[in-house]
Design a protein around this motif. Sequence first.
Motif, PDB file in Angstrom:
ATOM      1  N   LEU A 295      69.262   7.037  12.436  1.00  0.00           N
ATOM      2  CA  LEU A 295      68.765   7.296  13.785  1.00  0.00           C
ATOM      3  C   LEU A 295      67.619   8.298  13.794  1.00  0.00           C
ATOM      4  O   LEU A 295      66.574   8.067  14.416  1.00  0.00           O
TER       5      LEU A 295
ATOM      6  N   SER B  76      64.612   6.055  12.693  1.00  0.00           N
ATOM      7  CA  SER B  76      64.488   5.488  14.047  1.00  0.00           C
ATOM      8  C   SER B  76      64.932   4.027  14.105  1.00  0.00           C
ATOM      9  O   SER B  76      64.264   3.177  14.690  1.00  0.00           O
TER      10      SER B  76
ATOM     11  N   VAL C  22      72.338   0.766  12.627  1.00  0.00           N
ATOM     12  CA  VAL C  22      73.062   2.034  12.496  1.00  0.00           C
ATOM     13  C   VAL C  22      74.569   1.800  12.387  1.00  0.00           C
ATOM     14  O   VAL C  22      75.266   2.586  11.748  1.00  0.00           O
TER      15      VAL C  22
END
Length: 317
Positions: free
Chosen positions: A74, A78, A84
């Motif tokens: 994260l 990003s 994730v």
Amino acid sequence: MKFGTLLALGLIIVIFSLTNEQFLTYGNITDILRSISIVTLVAIGVTFSMIVGGFDLSVGSTVSLATVASGALLVWYSQELLVVLLVPLVLGALIGLINAFIVVKIRIPDLIGTLAVMYIINGVHLTYTKGYSIYGNMPMPDGSGTAPGIFIPAFQFIGQGRLFNIPFPVILMVVIVALVHLFLNYTRAGRLFYMTGGNKEAARLSGVPVNRYRTYAYVLSGVFAALAGIVLAARIGTGQVSAGDPLLMDGVAAALIGYSVFGAGKPNVIGTFIGAIIIGILLNGLTMMNVPYYAQDIIKGGILVGALALTYFRKKE
């Protein structure tokens, strides 16, 4: 003996209710359930390894790795929510396969093999992060500037969100406990897990692929630990290094307490869930009584000794 654990749970609730009028409030009950959601996920993984006659000491480190991996994806890279979620689960499954290879294929005793993996995982995630916890807008460890990402709201909902005014981690925990209970008790695969742990040689002679089910158990243990790491990262909003270490003892204690629930005498997910509730209520009640956190470890250690004593007493009987 059959209902002794439930009677003890009821007695604990009565004692804390009489000593603090806030104990049985809706807010405190939901806090207790939310606090045990992560422990319960870890303990379910430990329960799978125990069902096949093994033991997984690497679950705490797997939680830490999953927490760090979620944070890094994260904050440093990003990434989107799906990535994730998937990457830590794949890492957990990979750790389970490594444990299975060491324990099942090489035949190193499970306590020694998974202990070695625990140290390896700790070294890997500390080396990767250089010992830094991961949080939004942090300075990059290599000095290249500020991290480009943050903990997105969709991810934080997993650990902090509510549905119908019920914390989402509580809903997730209850659903998983119910599904695993149904799987273990009402499916052929679940019965084969128990046959594998009950008597490996008899199961093998009956045509059960024993080593395959032992491998499945360690993989599931790693996946549940990784899921616990995801929920933990979403709850605290950081990729905290070594955050999962304290969860090992709590998860093991919950799984061992579960042996005595309803007189089962074997690992079972409902018993594990009740064991996690007992631990959560004790810690919550002691906190409300202003017992120092370091003294609470004495209580948890005593619970573990009691669970082990009761388990071995029942086996002797």
